[in-house]
Design a protein around this motif. Structure first.
Motif, mmCIF file in Angstrom:
data_model
loop_
_atom_site.group_PDB
_atom_site.id
_atom_site.type_symbol
_atom_site.label_atom_id
_atom_site.label_comp_id
_atom_site.label_asym_id
_atom_site.label_seq_id
_atom_site.Cartn_x
_atom_site.Cartn_y
_atom_site.Cartn_z
ATOM 1 N N GLY A 66 0.838 -1.187 0.000
ATOM 2 C CA GLY A 66 0.000 0.000 0.000
ATOM 3 C C GLY A 66 0.878 1.243 0.000
ATOM 4 N N LEU A 67 0.581 2.191 -0.882
ATOM 5 C CA LEU A 67 1.424 3.379 -0.987
ATOM 6 C C LEU A 67 0.681 4.523 -1.657
ATOM 7 C CD1 LEU A 67 4.159 4.852 -0.842
ATOM 8 C CD2 LEU A 67 4.743 3.808 -3.036
ATOM 9 N N ASP A 68 0.640 5.663 -0.985
ATOM 10 C CA ASP A 68 0.158 6.907 -1.562
ATOM 11 C C ASP A 68 1.390 7.768 -1.813
ATOM 12 O OD1 ASP A 68 -0.824 9.449 -2.093
ATOM 13 O OD2 ASP A 68 -2.411 9.341 -0.591
ATOM 14 N N VAL A 69 1.693 8.067 -3.078
ATOM 15 C CA VAL A 69 2.936 8.774 -3.397
ATOM 16 C C VAL A 69 2.942 10.215 -2.912
ATOM 17 C CG1 VAL A 69 3.498 7.327 -5.390
ATOM 18 C CG2 VAL A 69 2.184 9.443 -5.714
ATOM 19 N N THR A 70 1.796 10.730 -2.465
ATOM 20 C CA THR A 70 1.771 12.085 -1.913
ATOM 21 C C THR A 70 2.135 12.094 -0.431
ATOM 22 O OG1 THR A 70 -0.573 12.062 -1.256
ATOM 23 C CG2 THR A 70 -0.069 12.669 -3.538
ATOM 24 N N ASN A 71 2.360 10.913 0.135
ATOM 25 C CA ASN A 71 2.677 10.787 1.560
ATOM 26 C C ASN A 71 4.113 10.299 1.712
ATOM 27 O OD1 ASN A 71 2.940 9.703 4.254
ATOM 28 N ND2 ASN A 71 0.717 9.696 4.421
ATOM 29 N N GLU A 72 5.017 11.192 2.100
ATOM 30 C CA GLU A 72 6.440 10.846 2.159
ATOM 31 C C GLU A 72 6.724 9.721 3.144
ATOM 32 O OE1 GLU A 72 10.867 12.905 2.572
ATOM 33 O OE2 GLU A 72 9.068 14.097 2.970
ATOM 34 N N SER A 73 6.031 9.711 4.275
ATOM 35 C CA SER A 73 6.282 8.663 5.264
ATOM 36 C C SER A 73 5.889 7.295 4.727
ATOM 37 C CB SER A 73 5.531 8.959 6.571
ATOM 38 O OG SER A 73 4.129 8.927 6.374
ATOM 39 N N GLN A 74 4.848 7.230 3.909
ATOM 40 C CA GLN A 74 4.470 5.954 3.299
ATOM 41 C C GLN A 74 5.518 5.489 2.289
ATOM 42 O OE1 GLN A 74 0.476 5.522 1.804
ATOM 43 N NE2 GLN A 74 -0.447 6.564 3.565
ATOM 44 N N ILE A 75 6.113 6.435 1.561
ATOM 45 C CA ILE A 75 7.187 6.076 0.635
ATOM 46 C C ILE A 75 8.363 5.510 1.414
ATOM 47 C CG2 ILE A 75 8.898 6.992 -0.987
ATOM 48 C CD1 ILE A 75 6.790 9.005 -1.921
ATOM 49 N N ALA A 76 8.752 6.190 2.490
ATOM 50 C CA ALA A 76 9.870 5.717 3.311
ATOM 51 C C ALA A 76 9.604 4.322 3.864
ATOM 52 C CB ALA A 76 10.127 6.702 4.446
ATOM 53 N N THR A 77 8.379 4.086 4.325
ATOM 54 C CA THR A 77 8.017 2.779 4.889
ATOM 55 C C THR A 77 8.053 1.694 3.829
ATOM 56 O OG1 THR A 77 6.626 3.805 6.584
ATOM 57 C CG2 THR A 77 6.195 1.496 6.076
ATOM 58 N N ALA A 78 7.511 1.979 2.645
ATOM 59 C CA ALA A 78 7.491 0.989 1.565
ATOM 60 C C ALA A 78 8.899 0.639 1.111
ATOM 61 C CB ALA A 78 6.671 1.516 0.387
ATOM 62 N N VAL A 79 9.749 1.644 0.971
ATOM 63 C CA VAL A 79 11.126 1.387 0.538
ATOM 64 C C VAL A 79 11.882 0.606 1.609
ATOM 65 C CG1 VAL A 79 13.331 2.457 -0.080
ATOM 66 C CG2 VAL A 79 11.189 3.370 -1.010
ATOM 67 N N ALA A 80 11.631 0.913 2.878
ATOM 68 C CA ALA A 80 12.269 0.162 3.962
ATOM 69 C C ALA A 80 11.845 -1.305 3.920
ATOM 70 C CB ALA A 80 11.908 0.784 5.306
ATOM 71 N N LYS A 81 10.587 -1.565 3.612
ATOM 72 C CA LYS A 81 10.092 -2.932 3.481
ATOM 73 C C LYS A 81 10.827 -3.662 2.359
ATOM 74 C CE LYS A 81 7.328 -6.583 3.231
ATOM 75 N NZ LYS A 81 7.497 -7.740 4.136
ATOM 76 N N ILE A 82 10.956 -2.988 1.211
ATOM 77 C CA ILE A 82 11.667 -3.599 0.086
ATOM 78 C C ILE A 82 13.123 -3.867 0.464
ATOM 79 C CG2 ILE A 82 12.473 -3.207 -2.284
ATOM 80 C CD1 ILE A 82 9.932 -1.490 -2.691
ATOM 81 N N ASN A 83 13.746 -2.897 1.106
ATOM 82 C CA ASN A 83 15.160 -3.009 1.477
ATOM 83 C C ASN A 83 15.408 -4.095 2.517
ATOM 84 O OD1 ASN A 83 17.846 -2.135 1.120
ATOM 85 N ND2 ASN A 83 17.719 -0.876 2.965
ATOM 86 N N SER A 84 14.369 -4.468 3.244
ATOM 87 C CA SER A 84 14.521 -5.548 4.229
ATOM 88 C C SER A 84 14.568 -6.921 3.557
ATOM 89 C CB SER A 84 13.363 -5.510 5.236
ATOM 90 O OG SER A 84 12.144 -5.930 4.637
ATOM 91 N N GLU A 85 14.165 -6.973 2.287
ATOM 92 C CA GLU A 85 14.110 -8.242 1.568
ATOM 93 C C GLU A 85 15.169 -8.366 0.479
ATOM 94 O OE1 GLU A 85 9.260 -8.810 2.107
ATOM 95 O OE2 GLU A 85 10.133 -8.757 0.112
ATOM 96 N N ILE A 86 15.514 -7.236 -0.151
ATOM 97 C CA ILE A 86 16.509 -7.257 -1.225
ATOM 98 C C ILE A 86 17.453 -6.070 -1.045
ATOM 99 C CG2 ILE A 86 15.019 -8.422 -2.907
ATOM 100 C CD1 ILE A 86 14.494 -5.658 -4.164
ATOM 101 N N THR A 87 18.576 -6.102 -1.741
ATOM 102 C CA THR A 87 19.545 -5.013 -1.636
ATOM 103 C C THR A 87 19.656 -4.205 -2.928
ATOM 104 O OG1 THR A 87 21.344 -6.498 -2.314
ATOM 105 C CG2 THR A 87 20.927 -6.274 0.057
ATOM 106 N N GLN A 88 19.007 -4.679 -3.999
ATOM 107 C CA GLN A 88 19.119 -4.006 -5.290
ATOM 108 C C GLN A 88 17.782 -4.003 -6.024
ATOM 109 O OE1 GLN A 88 21.980 -6.177 -7.604
ATOM 110 N NE2 GLN A 88 23.744 -5.513 -6.403
ATOM 111 N N LEU A 89 17.525 -2.898 -6.708
ATOM 112 C CA LEU A 89 16.445 -2.830 -7.690
ATOM 113 C C LEU A 89 17.076 -2.569 -9.056
ATOM 114 C CD1 LEU A 89 13.681 -0.709 -5.910
ATOM 115 C CD2 LEU A 89 13.408 -3.045 -6.769
ATOM 116 N N HIS A 90 16.489 -3.180 -10.095
ATOM 117 C CA HIS A 90 17.026 -3.008 -11.444
ATOM 118 C C HIS A 90 16.096 -2.210 -12.358
ATOM 119 C CE1 HIS A 90 18.887 -6.715 -9.805
ATOM 120 N NE2 HIS A 90 19.970 -6.169 -10.321
ATOM 121 N N LEU A 91 14.823 -2.193 -12.032
ATOM 122 C CA LEU A 91 13.855 -1.455 -12.840
ATOM 123 C C LEU A 91 12.780 -0.882 -11.926
ATOM 124 C CD1 LEU A 91 12.596 -0.598 -15.578
ATOM 125 C CD2 LEU A 91 11.452 -2.833 -15.632
#
Length: 256
Positions: A66-91
């Motif tokens: 879940g992510l609303d791009v107008t909410n910076e804290s939600q972006i930070a939380t979503a990216v932290a979730k991704i970063n907890s599982e992988i170390t790289q994004l390619h696209l």
């Protein structure tokens, strides 16, 4: 995708994937066996039924957030979730955009300008991508090639504007283009293997364009699947020298 051809295990993020072009990207990319993890975001769970169904079907590869791009804290939380599982994004492809919503409609003349509507256009169409760029930089800063793309619109081209109108939408897409151009310059120093581009998808048969389709020739109104395939071809032909450019669906470079 040629630029990513040498990578066996790709990690991808599609922002705004609950419907339209974003959902089309998810469907198409799930067919690519090289993709290790596909992250896809949605703002409203009620409109994400198809995406949720896909996540259940491809639970080993597709992760929805879940992510609303107008909410910076939600972006930070979503990216932290991704970063907890992988170390790289390619696209990364940001497909979030707004043209009309409730009382918000494209302006035909100056008398229709409403400051709160302009703010809404800029929050969704412009600021979301630059905030994503802020938080995603560490996941794109690696030695393998990567792409960060945002869906823009040809009407955001100042040089191509011959008709006027649509003040908020045009200006917010022009601002998106400037944000991404500037991101491309900073990324060239901080994560130099990342290509940053904006993309014009053409008029696509989605909820965004439906109220404005009556004057569009049938051969200029694209199905979502066609648009997605066209844009994936454009992305596949990119190289580092293309970073900071604005591409149309046919691969041509659009004027600022």
């Amino acid at each position: 995708m040629t630029v990513l051809a040498g990578i066996d295990h790709l990690n991808v993020l599609i922002v705004g994937a609950s419907r339209g072009i974003g959902l089309g990207f998810v469907r198409q990319l799930l067919l690519d066996t090289r993709i290790n993890k596909l992250y896809a975001t949605y703002r409203d769970q009620e409109s994400a039924i198809e995406l949720i169904s896909l996540a259940e079907q491809f639970c080993d590869r597709l992760v929805i957030l879940g992510l609303d791009v107008t909410n910076e804290s939600q972006i930070a939380t979503a990216v932290a979730k991704i970063n907890s599982e992988i170390t790289q994004l390619h696209l990364v492809i940001n497909c979030v955009g707004i043209l009309h919503e409730d009382k918000l409609q494209p302006e035909k003349s100056l008398k229709q300008i409403e400051p709160e509507h302009l703010i809404r256009y800029f929050q969704v169409n412009s600021m979301g991508s630059v905030l994503l760029a802020k938080y995603l930089l560490p996941l794109l800063r690696h030695k393998q090639p990567s792409i960060f793309a945002a869906i823009s619109a040809k009407v955001g081209s100042i040089g191509d504007n011959q008709l006027g109108g649509w003040y908020g939408y045009r200006a917010s897409k022009a601002a998106l283009n400037m944000f991404m151009k500037t991101v491309a310059i900073e990324y060239s120093r901080r994560c130099p293997q990342t290509i940053v581009v904006t993309l014009h998808p053409g008029t696509t048969d989605t909820e965004l364009s439906q109220p404005f389709q009556k004057n569009v020739p049938s051969n200029k109104l694209f199905a979502v699947e066609r648009t997605v395939n066209q844009l994936l071809i454009v992305l596949s032909n990119l190289n580092l020298n293309d970073s900071g450019k604005f591409f149309s669906w046919d691969g041509s470079v659009l004027p600022w």
